[in-house]
Design a protein around this motif. Structure first.
Motif, PDB file in Angstrom:
ATOM      1  N   LYS A  30     -17.703  14.553  34.923  1.00  0.00           N
ATOM      2  CA  LYS A  30     -17.887  14.578  36.377  1.00  0.00           C
ATOM      3  C   LYS A  30     -16.824  15.438  37.058  1.00  0.00           C
ATOM      4  O   LYS A  30     -17.123  16.147  38.034  1.00  0.00           O
ATOM      5  CB  LYS A  30     -17.848  13.150  36.927  1.00  0.00           C
ATOM      6  N   ILE A  31     -15.591  15.385  36.563  1.00  0.00           N
ATOM      7  CA  ILE A  31     -14.530  16.200  37.152  1.00  0.00           C
ATOM      8  C   ILE A  31     -14.799  17.680  36.913  1.00  0.00           C
ATOM      9  O   ILE A  31     -14.573  18.511  37.795  1.00  0.00           O
ATOM     10  CB  ILE A  31     -13.158  15.781  36.585  1.00  0.00           C
ATOM     11  N   MET A  32     -15.291  18.011  35.738  1.00  0.00           N
ATOM     12  CA  MET A  32     -15.638  19.407  35.454  1.00  0.00           C
ATOM     13  C   MET A  32     -16.725  19.903  36.402  1.00  0.00           C
ATOM     14  O   MET A  32     -16.628  21.000  36.970  1.00  0.00           O
ATOM     15  CB  MET A  32     -16.079  19.541  33.996  1.00  0.00           C
ATOM     16  N   LEU A  33     -17.755  19.097  36.584  1.00  0.00           N
ATOM     17  CA  LEU A  33     -18.837  19.482  37.500  1.00  0.00           C
ATOM     18  C   LEU A  33     -18.342  19.562  38.943  1.00  0.00           C
ATOM     19  O   LEU A  33     -18.716  20.476  39.685  1.00  0.00           O
ATOM     20  CB  LEU A  33     -19.985  18.484  37.389  1.00  0.00           C
ATOM     21  N   ALA A  34     -17.505  18.594  39.334  1.00  0.00           N
ATOM     22  CA  ALA A  34     -16.975  18.585  40.701  1.00  0.00           C
ATOM     23  C   ALA A  34     -16.097  19.808  40.950  1.00  0.00           C
ATOM     24  O   ALA A  34     -16.100  20.365  42.057  1.00  0.00           O
ATOM     25  CB  ALA A  34     -16.179  17.306  40.939  1.00  0.00           C
ATOM     26  N   SER A  35     -15.358  20.244  39.932  1.00  0.00           N
ATOM     27  CA  SER A  35     -14.512  21.427  40.072  1.00  0.00           C
ATOM     28  C   SER A  35     -15.352  22.669  40.312  1.00  0.00           C
ATOM     29  O   SER A  35     -15.032  23.497  41.170  1.00  0.00           O
ATOM     30  CB  SER A  35     -13.650  21.612  38.817  1.00  0.00           C
ATOM     31  N   THR A  40      -7.932  24.818  36.700  1.00  0.00           N
ATOM     32  CA  THR A  40      -6.938  23.777  36.416  1.00  0.00           C
ATOM     33  C   THR A  40      -6.298  23.254  37.698  1.00  0.00           C
ATOM     34  O   THR A  40      -6.020  22.058  37.811  1.00  0.00           O
ATOM     35  CB  THR A  40      -5.838  24.292  35.464  1.00  0.00           C
ATOM     36  N   LEU A  41      -6.073  24.135  38.671  1.00  0.00           N
ATOM     37  CA  LEU A  41      -5.526  23.685  39.954  1.00  0.00           C
ATOM     38  C   LEU A  41      -6.491  22.725  40.642  1.00  0.00           C
ATOM     39  O   LEU A  41      -6.090  21.653  41.125  1.00  0.00           O
ATOM     40  CB  LEU A  41      -5.253  24.891  40.867  1.00  0.00           C
ATOM     41  N   ILE A  42      -7.739  23.113  40.691  1.00  0.00           N
ATOM     42  CA  ILE A  42      -8.749  22.281  41.368  1.00  0.00           C
ATOM     43  C   ILE A  42      -8.940  20.959  40.640  1.00  0.00           C
ATOM     44  O   ILE A  42      -8.993  19.892  41.263  1.00  0.00           O
ATOM     45  CB  ILE A  42     -10.080  23.042  41.470  1.00  0.00           C
ATOM     46  N   SER A  43      -9.046  21.003  39.325  1.00  0.00           N
ATOM     47  CA  SER A  43      -9.297  19.773  38.565  1.00  0.00           C
ATOM     48  C   SER A  43      -8.119  18.818  38.641  1.00  0.00           C
ATOM     49  O   SER A  43      -8.308  17.596  38.683  1.00  0.00           O
ATOM     50  CB  SER A  43      -9.621  20.099  37.104  1.00  0.00           C
ATOM     51  N   LEU A  44      -6.880  19.339  38.666  1.00  0.00           N
ATOM     52  CA  LEU A  44      -5.715  18.456  38.797  1.00  0.00           C
ATOM     53  C   LEU A  44      -5.746  17.735  40.140  1.00  0.00           C
ATOM     54  O   LEU A  44      -5.478  16.526  40.218  1.00  0.00           O
ATOM     55  CB  LEU A  44      -4.411  19.242  38.660  1.00  0.00           C
TER      56      LEU A  44
END
Length: 230
Positions: A8-13, A212-216
């Protein structure tokens, strides 16, 4: 707390990037411009590093002119872009402007100190022991501390104790360290295998960096929400 959902985090990013691509480009203008001098001499620096690791005479090595100045400008560009990207994710588009540099002295000092701390903690064991794998172990142990980059960006006090279970910490480590490294390695291999232009490799590195910035920041947002419910 529940485990961080990797998928979900990957998709949200990806969704965030597609929705806010104009603002992402806007906040990238200044950092990219001040980073150009360092990026221009980067091939020379990489060549020098290869010479050093090849045990050539250090005395024969000529450093590029103004290298330290360009390096400082590059790091300031990295700092500015990182802070603005974290603010964009957490606080929204109205919280950032592409033409206004980060001039908050306290924020800059905290960001630099945290960067140096993470670099020291992860590299010192490798330098002392010569065992490269220790860097990954140290990254795994301190990965929750990297969430303080978002605290710095949004003017919140740093927290060095996080209520993360093992699975959440492992997922955060995977999203921030393992997955970006794998993406870079796989594409570098494809470039060398197929003869694609090297510039494509740098494009992928840039995309992975933004991701990586967005996912963090998204992980931080989810952790804060889950802790508030607990």
């Amino acid at each position: 707390m529940n485990a961080l959902p990797i998928y979900k985090i990957m998709l949200a990013s990806v969704a965030f990037s597609l929705t806010n691509w104009k603002k992402i480009l806007e906040v990238s203008i200044l950092p990219v411009l001040i980073s150009i001098p360092f990026l221009a001499i980067l091939p020379d620096i990489l060549s020098i590093m290869n010479s050093v690791f090849s045990n050539k005479e250090v005395a024969d090595i000529q450093l590029p002119d103004n290298m330290m100045i360009y390096l400082l400008l590059f790091f300031y560009g990295y700092l500015t872009l990182s802070i603005n990207m974290y603010r964009l994710v957490i606080l929204g588009q109205n919280s950032v402007s592409g033409i206004v540099p980060v001039l908050n002295f306290n924020k800059i000092i905290r960001f630099v100190a945290l960067t140096l701390f993470i670099g020291l903690v992860t590299m010192a064991p490798v330098i002392i022991s010569g065992i490269a794998f220790l860097q990954l172990i140290m990254y795994f142990l301190i990965i929750p501390i990297t969430l303080n980059f978002i605290n710095i960006a949004i003017d919140q006090p740093s927290r060095y104790k996080r209520n993360l279970n093992f699975i959440s910490q492992a997922n955060l480590f995977f999203l921030q360290i393992v997955l970006p490294a794998l993406a870079d390695m796989i594409f570098s291999f494809l470039v060398s295998l197929t003869g694609l232009p090297d510039i494509l490799g740098w494009v992928v590195k840039a995309i992975v960096f933004y991701w990586t910035l967005i996912s963090l920041a998204l992980c931080y947002q989810l952790i804060v929400k889950q802790n508030a419910k607990a």
